[in-house]
Structure formats: structure tokens, C-alpha cells
Write a protein that holds these residues in place. Structure first.
Motif, short mmCIF file in Angstrom:
data_model
loop_
_atom_site.label_atom_id
_atom_site.label_comp_id
_atom_site.label_asym_id
_atom_site.label_seq_id
_atom_site.Cartn_x
_atom_site.Cartn_y
_atom_site.Cartn_z
N ASN A 1 -42.79 -25.24 31.60
CA ASN A 1 -41.89 -26.12 30.85
C ASN A 1 -40.45 -25.90 31.27
O ASN A 1 -40.12 -24.89 31.90
CB ASN A 1 -42.05 -25.88 29.34
CG ASN A 1 -41.99 -24.40 29.00
OD1 ASN A 1 -40.94 -23.77 29.13
ND2 ASN A 1 -43.10 -23.83 28.54
N ALA A 2 -39.61 -26.87 30.93
CA ALA A 2 -38.20 -26.78 31.31
C ALA A 2 -37.36 -27.63 30.36
O ALA A 2 -37.88 -28.50 29.66
CB ALA A 2 -37.99 -27.25 32.75
N LEU A 3 -36.07 -27.36 30.35
CA LEU A 3 -35.10 -28.17 29.61
C LEU A 3 -34.07 -28.73 30.58
O LEU A 3 -33.59 -28.01 31.47
CB LEU A 3 -34.39 -27.35 28.54
CG LEU A 3 -35.12 -27.11 27.21
CD1 LEU A 3 -34.27 -26.22 26.30
CD2 LEU A 3 -35.45 -28.42 26.50
N VAL A 4 -33.76 -30.00 30.43
CA VAL A 4 -32.69 -30.64 31.20
C VAL A 4 -31.62 -31.09 30.22
O VAL A 4 -31.90 -31.85 29.29
CB VAL A 4 -33.22 -31.86 31.98
CG1 VAL A 4 -32.08 -32.48 32.80
CG2 VAL A 4 -34.38 -31.49 32.88
N PHE A 5 -30.39 -30.60 30.41
CA PHE A 5 -29.28 -30.99 29.55
C PHE A 5 -28.46 -32.10 30.21
O PHE A 5 -28.41 -32.19 31.45
CB PHE A 5 -28.37 -29.79 29.25
CG PHE A 5 -29.05 -28.71 28.45
CD1 PHE A 5 -29.24 -28.86 27.09
CD2 PHE A 5 -29.49 -27.55 29.06
CE1 PHE A 5 -29.86 -27.88 26.35
CE2 PHE A 5 -30.12 -26.55 28.34
CZ PHE A 5 -30.31 -26.72 26.96
N GLU A 6 -27.83 -32.92 29.41
CA GLU A 6 -27.00 -33.99 29.97
C GLU A 6 -25.78 -33.38 30.68
O GLU A 6 -25.43 -32.21 30.49
CB GLU A 6 -26.55 -34.96 28.88
CG GLU A 6 -25.58 -34.40 27.88
CD GLU A 6 -25.15 -35.44 26.85
OE1 GLU A 6 -25.83 -36.49 26.75
OE2 GLU A 6 -24.15 -35.21 26.16
N LYS A 7 -25.15 -34.16 31.49
CA LYS A 7 -24.03 -33.69 32.31
C LYS A 7 -22.93 -33.09 31.44
O LYS A 7 -22.50 -33.68 30.46
CB LYS A 7 -23.47 -34.85 33.13
CG LYS A 7 -22.40 -34.42 34.13
CD LYS A 7 -21.96 -35.60 34.99
CE LYS A 7 -20.93 -35.16 36.01
NZ LYS A 7 -20.49 -36.29 36.87
N GLY A 8 -22.52 -31.88 31.81
CA GLY A 8 -21.41 -31.21 31.13
C GLY A 8 -21.79 -30.49 29.85
O GLY A 8 -20.92 -29.89 29.20
N PHE A 9 -23.09 -30.52 29.47
CA PHE A 9 -23.51 -29.88 28.22
C PHE A 9 -24.41 -28.69 28.52
O PHE A 9 -25.46 -28.84 29.14
CB PHE A 9 -24.23 -30.89 27.33
CG PHE A 9 -24.72 -30.31 26.02
CD1 PHE A 9 -23.83 -30.00 25.01
CD2 PHE A 9 -26.07 -30.06 25.81
CE1 PHE A 9 -24.27 -29.46 23.80
CE2 PHE A 9 -26.53 -29.54 24.61
CZ PHE A 9 -25.62 -29.22 23.61
N MET A 10 -23.99 -27.51 28.10
CA MET A 10 -24.81 -26.32 28.26
C MET A 10 -24.52 -25.39 27.09
O MET A 10 -23.54 -24.64 27.08
CB MET A 10 -24.49 -25.60 29.58
CG MET A 10 -25.44 -24.44 29.88
SD MET A 10 -27.13 -25.01 30.17
CE MET A 10 -28.07 -23.54 29.74
N PRO A 11 -25.34 -25.44 26.02
CA PRO A 11 -25.07 -24.67 24.80
C PRO A 11 -25.06 -23.16 25.03
O PRO A 11 -25.84 -22.64 25.84
CB PRO A 11 -26.20 -25.09 23.86
CG PRO A 11 -27.28 -25.61 24.76
CD PRO A 11 -26.59 -26.21 25.93
N GLN A 12 -24.19 -22.47 24.31
CA GLN A 12 -24.04 -21.03 24.45
C GLN A 12 -25.28 -20.27 23.98
O GLN A 12 -25.59 -19.20 24.49
CB GLN A 12 -22.82 -20.55 23.65
CG GLN A 12 -21.50 -21.10 24.16
CD GLN A 12 -21.18 -20.60 25.57
OE1 GLN A 12 -21.35 -19.42 25.88
NE2 GLN A 12 -20.71 -21.51 26.42
N ASP A 13 -25.98 -20.82 23.00
CA ASP A 13 -27.14 -20.11 22.44
C ASP A 13 -28.46 -20.55 23.07
O ASP A 13 -29.53 -20.36 22.48
CB ASP A 13 -27.20 -20.30 20.92
CG ASP A 13 -27.21 -21.77 20.52
OD1 ASP A 13 -26.88 -22.62 21.37
OD2 ASP A 13 -27.55 -22.05 19.36
N ALA A 14 -28.40 -21.11 24.26
CA ALA A 14 -29.62 -21.60 24.92
C ALA A 14 -30.65 -20.49 25.11
O ALA A 14 -31.85 -20.70 24.92
CB ALA A 14 -29.27 -22.23 26.27
N ALA A 15 -30.20 -19.30 25.47
CA ALA A 15 -31.12 -18.19 25.75
C ALA A 15 -31.94 -17.82 24.52
O ALA A 15 -33.16 -17.62 24.60
CB ALA A 15 -30.34 -16.98 26.26
#
Length: 608
Positions: free
Chosen positions: A360-374
Motif C-alpha cells: 500500500n501507499a499514500l500519494v499527497f497532493e502537490k505541496g502537502f506533506m503532513p508532519q504527523d504522517a509517520a
């Protein structure tokens, strides 16, 4: 000899004979011994006997000494050449001392003349033999269904009401708990209230002054004890025309409610039961509990002879519902319109049946990368752990930053695959091309596939190198000479490396060339047929070969699961039945033929 010959009576095609026909062959047959290197049927020679192997090995070679086929215990050869009265195209040579039955040509032809089914068997296709295998499994599965017993896992939570509670309040309670019926607790035992009783209340409430729930209950409620035979319960519910049945423990405490639709689901395939439990789930533990029932459903469907591709499709649909539910419960709502959850590899192809690994994987929209992703992705993977999905050994999971990043980073990967290709990058490309979106902003995934197609169009030569991976593993067309000889897997074939990979990757490469968006291998084959690249005959053979491999692998994996062993891709070639072994042989020949088609199409002989 009589005892030996009686043994083949249980094997096709001899099961198709009448007693008179079988006796005719038995009386004319002889047991013969041949040493190593004996040529039983020479090229351009017409056989004078039908051969039935008792012990030993006979291998088949073409004029270039290329290995074509192999026969051992219970295998039959020479029939087609005798029926068509034509010389053999190949040479049949004893490679392990042979003891066999020889059935004279005249006797064999007599039986073929009197028994058309027997004759037809020698020309039957993979499709027709799969149907024979299905019939055998359906017969074998009946006894399992007859002795299955009730357990709490298929019960619904009971909504129990005191007998003096008002009807209106009881109805509110029923609605709050999402129950389909009410159990009324009386001084002596239980009553039950269903939709039919509420209809009675609506029509009669004024005339009969109906106020309390005890006034409209059916009393006493018919009930059963936990552990009762499911078939007996089905008879009971049918006899009394009831759809809801209280289940009690030995102390007459309520364990739950069994609904008729779930009981019928068990006798069919349990898919309805799992789907309803998944959709009703309000907590993660309820999703986990529903998902854990999948293996029971898979085993039931396989036992009934349902094609593995249909099982895979059903499992895929249920898993999609599960992933959508997990996405909704675990992934923060503020992310939902800014990312997409995608499944890759076998999950993306909708071909994973038993849980072999997470992809599985996650793709975020351009310019969005949440700090709590991990931390969020870690929780997501831990829930999949709890359900029973082993973690991917190649770390193709969203907890790996490689598979959890913004869309522009994925585009950089695709660009890199084209400009600086390596075997590892081609494998990443293959994994991603098999991906499918299941939740969130699905357009992000569409944009990436469009970009991949665009880059391949700009660099068409990349397809030659991409397709070359079909040569990574030797095809076990030498079949049983391709046994794994280590102690752990003696006399076994790794069906994933030896057959499935070449078929799936060859189809994948062609799908990428033709910009086919379907990820499932069967759907890709159909699309290649529709485009004119594959003939209907070739497409059908490929789909049925894929069916043979996945069915045999599923059978082996279910056996491993039952024994508590680790699930793998190995198939024992000596423990499967003759019909299964024949199917495996034909399927492997189909893959070898397909590899030649792919090799010729992509000019793999000149790829450096």
C-alpha cells in the motif's frame, strides 16, 4: 496384475468407462518393463499401444532435443496419435526405469468407438478439465458443510428489553442499537419481537390498547444452543418460517442473534455476512473482526470449486470496503481531499486471495506533506497487522517514505525510471503500474498513470528492457526436473517464480505498451484480445493457465494455513492428483508459448 489395473479405475479417463468396457481393456492389457534410454515412440512413428505408467519416468523431446513433456505414475500417452492414426511429432524416451501397462491399439480404438466421452478426454482442453476438477471438489465439499457447527463469530449482538418497557421506548432502543429484532426478558424465558410484530402493533394498538413490549412478543421464542449443527438450524428456521433465532449458552444466557440471511450466506460463501459486518462497523475492532472471517469464506468457495479468479475478485471487493473503512477511521479527515490511498502489487491487481503481504501507499497532493504522517501511517499498518496481513518484506508500505510522499516526488521517480533504468527500478515501475486507488482524492492516482503513459510514449525503447524481466526465472517446462531439491521444499515448484511471474509480467508489459488502465491480469488479457494483439484462442489459454496456477497455489496455501504453517508459493508436484498434474503441464506449456510471443514482439534476443 488385476490388482494393479484396478487401481487406475479411479483415475480419469478410466472413470468414464462402463464395467464391460473396463474389463475389455483389462483383459487385453499387459505389464511391460523398459530400461533407461529406451525410445518407446520414435519421432514420425505411430504407436501400437496406449501406455499407462505404473512406475518410472518417460520424457518427451522434439527434434532439437528440447524438453517438451514428462510422464510418470498414472499418466497416459500415445492416445491422440492412435486415434488420429498419425505419426508422433516427438520422441518418447524412458529416463527412469519404466513399468507400464500397454493397451493394444485395437482394444483402445474399440472403446473409443463405443464411449465418446472416453475418446473426447484425450482431446479435452484446459477449460474442460478444470470443469472436471470443479465437479470433484463440489462433491468433496458436501460432507464439510453437513458437519459445520454454530459458533459465536456469525452472531449479531442481541438487544434485550425488559417485559414492562413501553413499545415506543423499545423501538427507540432497537433503532439506537441498529438491531433487526428485540428479545424480551420475561420471568420465564425469552420472547421475540420482529418487524411483523411491530406491524401488528401499528394496526391494532388502539383497538387492543397495546402499550408494553410484552403484549406484542412471540412467546416463547424458539432458540438453539451454541455448537448446534448449522444444517439442523437451517431445517429448524425453515420449518418455523423464522428469520431471527436467539442463541443461548448452557446456562440459558443469550449469546446473540443468528439471522437467516447470515446462515444462508454461510452455506453459499459468507460474503454477505462479512460485507454487512464491515459496513455496520463503528469501531476498528469490528472491522478487524469482520476482515478475519475472509479465510473462512475463501476456504468454502475453493471447496465448492469456484474459480480462483472469481474468489480473488470477491476478496478484492471486500478488501476495498475494508480499506475504505480504515481510511475513514484512521486517516485524519483533513487529509481526505488531499491524498489518495493506493494498493500496489498483487493487491492492486486484485489477485491476492489469502493475505500474503501488505502492498500500500499514500500519494499527497502537490505541496502537502503532513508532519504527523509517520505516526498515522504506523497506526494504519498496525491495524493491518492485527487483521493478519504480513508486512511486505520489500517494505512496499506507506510506513516507508518511498511510498508515502507528494505527487511531485512520485513523478520524479517515474522520470528516473525512464532516464536511469535498473532492474530494481523496473520492479518499482511494475509495482506502481499495478496500483489501484481505493480512497481519498482518486484523481491524484489518475494523474500519475497519465504521466507514466506519457513518459513511456516519449521513450518507447524502455519497454524492451522492461519486458526482459520475463527471462529472470527459468520456466519449469522441464516440469519435474525443475524440482526444488532443498530439504524444506523437496519435489516442489515455486509456482510464482516458475510460471506466474512470466505470465503476469509479460501481460503487464503489453498492457503498458497499449496504455491499458486495468490492473487485473485477466482484464488486461481481455483488453489485449479486444485490441487485436492476442487471438481469442491465445487469450483463453492464458486466462485458463492463470486459473490453474492460482487454483493449485490456493489449494496448497489453504493446506498450509490449516496446519499453521507459513504461507508460500510452493506446489508439490508429487502430492497433487493426476488431473491437477495434467492441468499444470498444459498450463506451463501455455506460459512457455506466451514467453516466446513476448520475446519476439519486444525483440528480447537483441536487448543488451
Amino acid at each position: 496384475m488385476i490388482t494393479l489395473f484396478e487401481n487406475i479405475k479411479t483415475h480419469l479417463p478410466f472413470t468414464l468407462l462402463t464395467k464391460k468396457e473396463f474389463d475389455h481393456i483389462k483383459n487385453d492389457a499387459q505389464i511391460v518393463y523398459y530400461p533407461n534410454d529406451t525410445v518407446l515412440i520414435g519421432k514420425d512413428k505411430t504407436p501400437e499401444n496406449l501406455f499407462v505408467v505404473i512406475k518410472g519416468i518417460v520424457e518427451v523431446f522434439d527434434e532439437n532435443e528440447e524438453h517438451i513433456d514428462m510422464y510418470h505414475t498414472h499418466d497416459i500417452f500415445g492416445g491422440i496419435e492412435i486415434i488420429e492414426d498419425q505419426p508422433s511429432e516427438y520422441s518418447y524416451k524412458v529416463t527412469e526405469e519404466l513399468i507400464c501397462f500397454e493397451i493394444p491399439k485395437a482394444s483402445f480404438l474399440d472403446i473409443c468407438e463405443s464411449n465418446k466421452d472416453f475418446k473426447h478426454y484425450f482431446f479435452s482442453s484446459i477449460v474442460e478439465r478444470i470443469e472436471l476438477l470443479k465437479e470433484k471438489k463440489e462433491y468433496a465439499s458436501m460432507s464439510d458443510l453437513m458437519i459445520a457447527r454454530l459458533d459465536e463469530s456469525i452472531l449479531h449482538k442481541a438487544c434485550v428489553i425488559a417485559s414492562n418497557v413501553s413499545i415506543v421506548d423499545s423501538l427507540k432502543r432497537m433503532d439506537e442499537e441498529g438491531a433487526s429484532c428485540l428479545l424480551v426478558q420475561n420471568d420465564e424465558g425469552y420472547g421475540i419481537v420482529t418487524d411483523a410484530d411491530f406491524r401488528y402493533y401499528i394496526l391494532q394498538k388502539e383497538e387492543k390498547s397495546l402499550e408494553n413490549i410484552s403484549q406484542i412478543q412471540s412467546y416463547p421464542a424458539i432458540s438453539v444452543k451454541n455448537g448446534e449443527l448449522l444444517f439442523n438450524i437451517l431445517l429448524l428456521m425453515t420449518e418455523h418460517s423464522i428469520k431471527h433465532l436467539p442463541v443461548l449458552d448452557d446456562d440459558n444466557n443469550v449469546l446473540g442473534i443468528l439471522e437467516l440471511v447470515d446462515l444462508l450466506s454461510f452455506f453459499s460463501n459468507q460474503s454477505h455476512l462479512i460485507t454487512v459486518q464491515m459496513e455496520r462497523a463503528q469501531k476498528l475492532e469490528n472491522v478487524v473482526a469482520a476482515a478475519k472471517r475472509l479465510n473462512v469464506m475463501i476456504g468454502a468457495l475453493h471447496a465448492k470449486g469456484v474459480k480462483s479468479r472469481y474468489i480473488a475478485k470477491l476478496v478484492s471487493e471486500i478488501n476495498r470496503k475494508m480499506y475504505m473503512k480504515l481510511f475513514k477511521m484512521i486517516i485524519p479527515h483533513t487529509w481526505h481531499d488531499k491524498c489518495t490511498l493506493i494498493l500496489l502489487g498483487s493487491e492492486g491487481r486484485a489477485s491476492q486471495i489469502l493475505r500474503t503481504d501488505q502492498d500500500n501507499a499514500l500519494v499527497f497532493e502537490k505541496g502537502f506533506m503532513p508532519q504527523d504522517a509517520a505516526s498515522v501511517t504506523q497506526r494504519f499498518i498496525e491495524v493491518l497487522d492485527e487483521i493478519g496481513f504480513p508486512r511486505c518484506e520489500g517494505e512496499i508500505m506507506m510506513i516507508n517514505p518511498k511510498w508515502c510522499k507528494p505527487i511531485e516526488a512520485y513523478k520524479e521517480d517515474i522520470y528516473d525510471w525512464m532516464e536511469a533504468p535498473t532492474y530494481e527500478k523496473f520492479m518499482d515501475m511494475a509495482i506502481f503500474f499495478d496500483s489501484t486507488p481505493v480512497a481519498g482524492k482518486l484523481s491524484l492516482h489518475t494523474e500519475l498513470i497519465d504521466y507514466l503513459f506519457h513518459k513511456v510514449e516519449q521513450t518507447p525503447s524502455i519497454l524492451m528492457h522492461f519486458a526482459r524481466a520475463i527471462e529472470t526465472f527459468e520456466s519449469p517446462l522441464g516440469l519435474f526436473s525443475q524440482f526444488v531439491h532443498d530439504k524444506a521444499h523437496k519435489n516442489e515448484i515455486d509456482i510464482k517464480k516458475g510460471a506466474l511471474f512470466a505470465l503476469i509480467h509479460g501481460v503487464r508489459a503489453l498492457a503498458l505498451e497499449h496504455q491499458i488502465r486495468a490492473t487485473n491480469t485477466t482484464l488486461r488479457i481481455k483488453a489485449l484480445n479486444n485490441s487485436g494483439f492476442l487471438s481469442k484462442e491465445d487469450a483463453t489459454e492464458l486466462m485458463e493457465a492463470l486459473e490453474v496456477f492460482t487454483t493449485l497455489r490456493l489449494h496448497s496455501q489453504l493446506s498450509q494455513l490449516a496446519k499453521g504453517e507459513k504461507i508460500d508459493n510452493y506446489i508439490s508436484v508429487v502430492n497433487i492428483g493426476k488431473l491437477e498434474r495434467d492441468l499444470l503441464k498444459e498450463a506451463l506449456k501455455t506460459v512457455n508459448k506466451f514467453k516466446k510471443i513476448v520475446s519476439y514482439h519486444f525483440h528480447l534476443s537483441i536487448v543488451g
